[in-house]
Design a protein around this motif. Sequence first.
Motif, mmCIF file in Angstrom:
data_model
loop_
_atom_site.group_PDB
_atom_site.id
_atom_site.type_symbol
_atom_site.label_atom_id
_atom_site.label_comp_id
_atom_site.label_asym_id
_atom_site.label_seq_id
_atom_site.Cartn_x
_atom_site.Cartn_y
_atom_site.Cartn_z
ATOM 1 N N GLY A 119 26.285 40.111 36.370
ATOM 2 C CA GLY A 119 27.421 40.864 36.885
ATOM 3 C C GLY A 119 28.455 39.958 37.530
ATOM 4 N N HIS A 120 29.565 40.545 37.927
ATOM 5 C CA HIS A 120 30.689 39.762 38.413
ATOM 6 C C HIS A 120 31.226 40.276 39.740
ATOM 7 C CE1 HIS A 120 30.438 38.680 34.179
ATOM 8 N NE2 HIS A 120 31.022 37.556 34.517
ATOM 9 N N GLU A 121 31.997 39.401 40.397
ATOM 10 C CA GLU A 121 32.736 39.780 41.596
ATOM 11 C C GLU A 121 34.077 40.376 41.149
ATOM 12 O OE1 GLU A 121 31.480 39.451 44.574
ATOM 13 O OE2 GLU A 121 29.954 37.883 44.394
ATOM 14 N N TYR A 122 34.840 40.935 42.125
ATOM 15 C CA TYR A 122 36.135 41.511 41.751
ATOM 16 C C TYR A 122 37.093 40.452 41.204
ATOM 17 C CZ TYR A 122 38.477 39.703 45.927
ATOM 18 O OH TYR A 122 39.021 38.876 46.873
ATOM 19 N N THR A 123 36.803 39.189 41.512
ATOM 20 C CA THR A 123 37.651 38.093 41.037
ATOM 21 C C THR A 123 37.337 37.708 39.594
ATOM 22 O OG1 THR A 123 35.984 36.598 41.898
ATOM 23 C CG2 THR A 123 37.882 37.043 43.324
ATOM 24 N N GLY A 124 36.224 38.231 39.057
ATOM 25 C CA GLY A 124 35.818 37.850 37.708
ATOM 26 C C GLY A 124 34.785 36.731 37.676
ATOM 27 N N VAL A 159 36.492 44.173 35.115
ATOM 28 C CA VAL A 159 37.213 42.923 35.330
ATOM 29 C C VAL A 159 36.768 41.902 34.276
ATOM 30 C CG1 VAL A 159 37.613 40.992 36.908
ATOM 31 C CG2 VAL A 159 37.471 43.318 37.804
ATOM 32 N N ASN A 160 35.457 41.822 34.076
ATOM 33 C CA ASN A 160 34.902 40.854 33.130
ATOM 34 C C ASN A 160 33.710 41.463 32.377
ATOM 35 O OD1 ASN A 160 33.801 38.709 31.764
ATOM 36 N ND2 ASN A 160 34.065 37.252 33.450
ATOM 37 N N PRO A 161 33.889 41.825 31.100
ATOM 38 C CA PRO A 161 32.832 42.515 30.347
ATOM 39 C C PRO A 161 31.822 41.585 29.683
ATOM 40 C CG PRO A 161 34.832 42.429 29.034
ATOM 41 C CD PRO A 161 35.147 41.744 30.335
ATOM 42 N N GLU A 162 31.955 40.280 29.918
ATOM 43 C CA GLU A 162 31.136 39.266 29.259
ATOM 44 C C GLU A 162 29.639 39.597 29.174
ATOM 45 O OE1 GLU A 162 30.822 35.343 31.294
ATOM 46 O OE2 GLU A 162 32.733 35.024 30.218
ATOM 47 N N HIS A 163 29.049 39.975 30.316
ATOM 48 C CA HIS A 163 27.600 40.171 30.339
ATOM 49 C C HIS A 163 27.189 41.403 29.529
ATOM 50 C CE1 HIS A 163 26.971 37.541 34.204
ATOM 51 N NE2 HIS A 163 27.484 36.875 33.172
ATOM 52 N N GLU A 164 28.006 42.437 29.567
ATOM 53 C CA GLU A 164 27.690 43.620 28.752
ATOM 54 C C GLU A 164 27.751 43.256 27.264
ATOM 55 O OE1 GLU A 164 30.156 46.958 29.784
ATOM 56 O OE2 GLU A 164 29.272 47.172 31.789
ATOM 57 N N SER A 463 42.962 40.224 38.705
ATOM 58 C CA SER A 463 43.481 39.586 39.895
ATOM 59 C C SER A 463 44.718 38.830 39.429
ATOM 60 C CB SER A 463 42.405 38.664 40.470
ATOM 61 O OG SER A 463 42.994 37.792 41.373
ATOM 62 N N TYR A 464 45.889 39.349 39.828
ATOM 63 C CA TYR A 464 47.142 38.770 39.318
ATOM 64 C C TYR A 464 47.323 37.323 39.762
ATOM 65 C CZ TYR A 464 48.836 43.281 37.542
ATOM 66 O OH TYR A 464 48.991 44.439 36.840
ATOM 67 N N GLU A 465 46.541 36.904 40.773
ATOM 68 C CA GLU A 465 46.630 35.514 41.179
ATOM 69 C C GLU A 465 45.983 34.606 40.126
ATOM 70 O OE1 GLU A 465 45.040 34.376 45.168
ATOM 71 O OE2 GLU A 465 47.009 35.184 45.735
ATOM 72 N N GLN A 466 44.983 35.156 39.437
ATOM 73 C CA GLN A 466 44.286 34.354 38.428
ATOM 74 C C GLN A 466 44.898 34.530 37.044
ATOM 75 O OE1 GLN A 466 40.109 35.126 38.824
ATOM 76 N NE2 GLN A 466 40.026 33.935 40.697
ATOM 77 N N ILE A 467 45.295 35.762 36.725
ATOM 78 C CA ILE A 467 45.974 36.018 35.453
ATOM 79 C C ILE A 467 47.337 36.603 35.807
ATOM 80 C CG2 ILE A 467 45.904 37.304 33.284
ATOM 81 C CD1 ILE A 467 42.852 37.478 33.670
ATOM 82 N N PRO A 468 48.420 35.931 35.443
ATOM 83 C CA PRO A 468 49.748 36.448 35.808
ATOM 84 C C PRO A 468 49.945 37.874 35.307
ATOM 85 C CG PRO A 468 49.897 34.293 34.730
ATOM 86 C CD PRO A 468 48.474 34.712 34.648
ATOM 87 N N ARG A 469 50.709 38.636 36.079
ATOM 88 C CA ARG A 469 50.867 40.057 35.812
ATOM 89 C C ARG A 469 51.263 40.324 34.359
ATOM 90 N NH1 ARG A 469 55.322 43.530 36.341
ATOM 91 N NH2 ARG A 469 54.677 45.716 36.463
ATOM 92 N N GLU A 470 52.257 39.596 33.893
ATOM 93 C CA GLU A 470 52.750 39.860 32.543
ATOM 94 C C GLU A 470 51.669 39.669 31.490
ATOM 95 O OE1 GLU A 470 56.433 37.871 31.241
ATOM 96 O OE2 GLU A 470 57.228 38.646 33.146
ATOM 97 N N LYS A 471 50.901 38.604 31.674
ATOM 98 C CA LYS A 471 49.845 38.300 30.709
ATOM 99 C C LYS A 471 48.752 39.372 30.776
ATOM 100 C CE LYS A 471 47.405 34.250 29.014
ATOM 101 N NZ LYS A 471 46.005 34.406 29.448
ATOM 102 N N ALA A 472 48.443 39.793 32.015
ATOM 103 C CA ALA A 472 47.413 40.816 32.203
ATOM 104 C C ALA A 472 47.833 42.133 31.533
ATOM 105 C CB ALA A 472 47.163 41.043 33.691
ATOM 106 N N LEU A 473 49.078 42.520 31.766
ATOM 107 C CA LEU A 473 49.550 43.783 31.181
ATOM 108 C C LEU A 473 49.571 43.701 29.655
ATOM 109 C CD1 LEU A 473 52.415 44.920 33.590
ATOM 110 C CD2 LEU A 473 50.065 45.749 33.442
ATOM 111 N N TYR A 506 43.010 46.075 50.651
ATOM 112 C CA TYR A 506 42.240 45.125 51.481
ATOM 113 C C TYR A 506 41.670 43.948 50.698
ATOM 114 C CZ TYR A 506 42.042 49.526 54.074
ATOM 115 O OH TYR A 506 42.342 50.713 54.673
ATOM 116 N N LEU A 507 42.166 43.684 49.491
ATOM 117 C CA LEU A 507 41.667 42.522 48.767
ATOM 118 C C LEU A 507 42.818 41.550 48.546
ATOM 119 C CD1 LEU A 507 39.346 44.024 46.020
ATOM 120 C CD2 LEU A 507 38.680 42.748 48.045
ATOM 121 N N PRO A 508 42.531 40.257 48.749
ATOM 122 C CA PRO A 508 43.574 39.276 48.477
ATOM 123 C C PRO A 508 43.635 38.990 46.978
ATOM 124 C CG PRO A 508 41.611 38.181 49.248
ATOM 125 C CD PRO A 508 41.282 39.637 49.188
ATOM 126 N N GLY A 509 44.532 38.111 46.577
ATOM 127 C CA GLY A 509 44.593 37.700 45.178
ATOM 128 C C GLY A 509 45.245 38.736 44.314
#
Lengths: 527, 360
Positions: A119-124, A159-164, A463-473, A506-509
């Motif tokens: 499993g993953h954290e909210y950050t991926g 956030v990250n489906p890798e393990h599934e 987390s838009y800090e890790q993946i820029p908003r435009e790329k994420a969308l 309440y979450l950064p990033g």
Amino acid sequence: MVYRIGVDVGSTHTDAVVIEPPAKLVHAVKTMTTPDVTTGIVRSLERVVKESGVDPAEVDAVMFGTTHVINAIVQRKGLARVGVIRIGLPATAAIEPMLDWPQDLREKVSAGTVLIRGGHEYTGEEIAPLDEDAAVKALKTFAGKKVDAIAVTSVFSIVNPEHELRVRELASKYAPGIPVVLSHEIGSIGLLERENATILNAATLPVMRRAIRALREALERLGMPHAKMYFAQNDGTTASEDYVAKYPVFTVIAPISNSIRGAYVLTGIPNAIVADTGGTTTNIGVLVNGYPREALEVDIAGVRTNIRAPDVLAIGLGGGSIIRWDEETREVRIGPDSVGYRLVEEGIAWGGNTVTATDIALAKGVMKIDDPRCNPERAKKLIPAWLVEKAYAKMVQMLEDAIDRIKTRPEPEIVILVGGGSAMWPRRLRGAREVIRPEHAQSANAIGAATALVGATIDKAYSYEQIPREKALEDAKREAIRKAIEAGADPSTVEIVEVEEIAMPYLPGNAVKVRVKAVGRLSPGRG
Amino acid sequence: MWKMSRQDILDLAVGAAILGAGGGGDPYIGMLMALQELDKGREIRVADPEEVPDDSFVVPVAGMGTPTVLIEKIPSGSELVYALKALEEYYNREADFLTPIEAGGINSTIPLVVAARRGLPVIDGDGMGRAFPELQMTTFHLYGIKATPMSMADEKGNRIVLDTIDNYWAEKIARVVTIKFGGTAWIAIYAMKGSDYKRAAVWRTMSLAIKIGRAIREAKERGKNPIDALTEASNGFLLFRGKIVDVKRFNVGGFARGEAVIDGMDSFSGSKMVIKFQNENLIALRDGEPVAMVPDIIVVVDQETARPITTERLRYGLRVAVIGIPCSEKWRTPEGLKVVGPKYFGYDYEYIPIEKLMGR
């Protein structure tokens, strides 16, 4: 000529319509819903084809809004035995899968639950690396037990489906032939609710498969072997038989959405409140940009889920609701019991002895019914005028209160009335800017089914800090488009109709939940 | 000392949501965790404050962080066992009793899990008598008890012991660590002697929450009005009954604040109520005049079911009743009001107890 048939299953009636695309009504019929659902659908199909006189060879698609899946869950019938895998250890052990399910449903569905590391954290980032040995062991055990399906849920898989995805890969080797359902394809944030929806989806795979087979046979019998089959989804879109065969839980409360969509198709008004009055209840929902407004969480037969589903307020007041005068409180009582489809035997206007909501509207003179057996004069003569006034005022107030409750702002809204019982309502309602009861309102549900666009909605978190908003969308949109095409949309017509971003507090990033809906026309060609 | 039953846990979750005053997080997850402990054959024992010896070692335990993570990364149930152990090692003394730091919201049920796992009794009391958003907003703080040394742990087994110069620093540093833990952290804090607990805690708030939950459930079972049952069981007041006609949310100096406007119904017809909220409901004004103020508990509930509506779920059209419940007397001192009075939250009102405002 090309025709399309829409069928929608309600608690009392099953409606069927033939339309000429995009939305011209050719013929509509109402039949009784049967306990097995399928028989009622087949009867309505037979009748609508015969009465409309269309050549079955010219029907290119039949679109269903059905209650097969919800009925199977409520009645605990024909459900798959599911092997449940949760990926999240060392986290999540404090609440094991299916802990608060109704016990009888859990016993029917669960073929064992296994928790494994990963499993993953909210950050991926990983909570822990996926424990592949444990996954393989679980898969082998489930294969040995001959489970019907496997449900896999991983922490923060949205956030990250890798393990599934990895577990599905392993399953193809260690549990071949057993369908695997992954939670990131089913629900949104909220582990327990998403896991519940994933298990319900796995449990209803055979239900949907059987329904598809039976309906396919019926189409063959009726001279429509070539017609494509689509099934209405909870979000107001439709999807091909192959798609819903994988995601049956997406159809679990689709008929409610069909009426709301039908109201849009019949009026062209994209933002309004829709009241769908049937025999026993009135469902009030909201149209937002042509689709039903969605609820935050949905309880399915006692199981909490977070599937996409319309936000609906149901009140126990339909055309067949029984009206009583309570001597003790000196007040009118309305429902919640109803004569249902026996309105045409038991209603006062039909020569019966039960005062129903329809009788009140007939006696009040606000409603006309095109049925030679119905005699409004009888209702006017037998129901005292004071009771008619009191009862009708209370009925209208119930509807007005419900409309007011579902609103999110005080400004008056347009109200669209649909459903078999909708003729009993007045032309003016408190809180309504305009009250519209469109032509063919009684068939809005089946019309909604027949005219639906193919679509898919996806939920992801970034987390838009890790993946820029435009790329994420862009990523989310691409995924939604891919899903819509998988659901049977014509790729050249697919468009994004909704993008919603919700910041996670309440979450950064810059952690954001993104929901994207893509829709398109039915892909051409014969099935 | 008494043992908690499944029904007690279900009732506690309902009552704790009421005492949450619109905040504190949904006790649902904590409730399921506690139920699983009973399913596994473990016991949850509750001690009355009277039963706590003066020289015993009392450790309050809690979760902190963001609800969004909590509903996805469900705890392992061992986090608090790790945190407790870390603090016990630091003090070189084993805990005799556990206790919640807040009676409202999810932290009302969280201590039950570690109590079951360690076989330790949990004391029927807490450090707030309701829910508040920050670690220093406790009656323990008010009575000069230090939040630190405090310990923090995550599900992986990472453990930290903080020793800070005051309780405000504990709050600030703990928030940062919580983020690094992935958004939630599990803490043992305000460790103290039994004599201090008895002096500083709000007593019997767990049994109060259970009593409230039970009263609402029984009223529904008997076809009686659950709102009446709620006010009676909580010794509270029906402040208002009406329909929400407006909800505004805005940012003031980095704080998310909001206001709900309610139009009166029934005997409140013609009257208006404004509720000012942050995480929790803080001020209730009827036609411009305050009828209840923080630290007294203001809770908005569904008119039919008495189900509490959290501040983030307030929206136009809901039919609600507003209930006011007197807070602990401990908060009603100049020192207490400095920590959690209307002015601390940025509202320029002199605190007046709800009983006085309601003329009782």
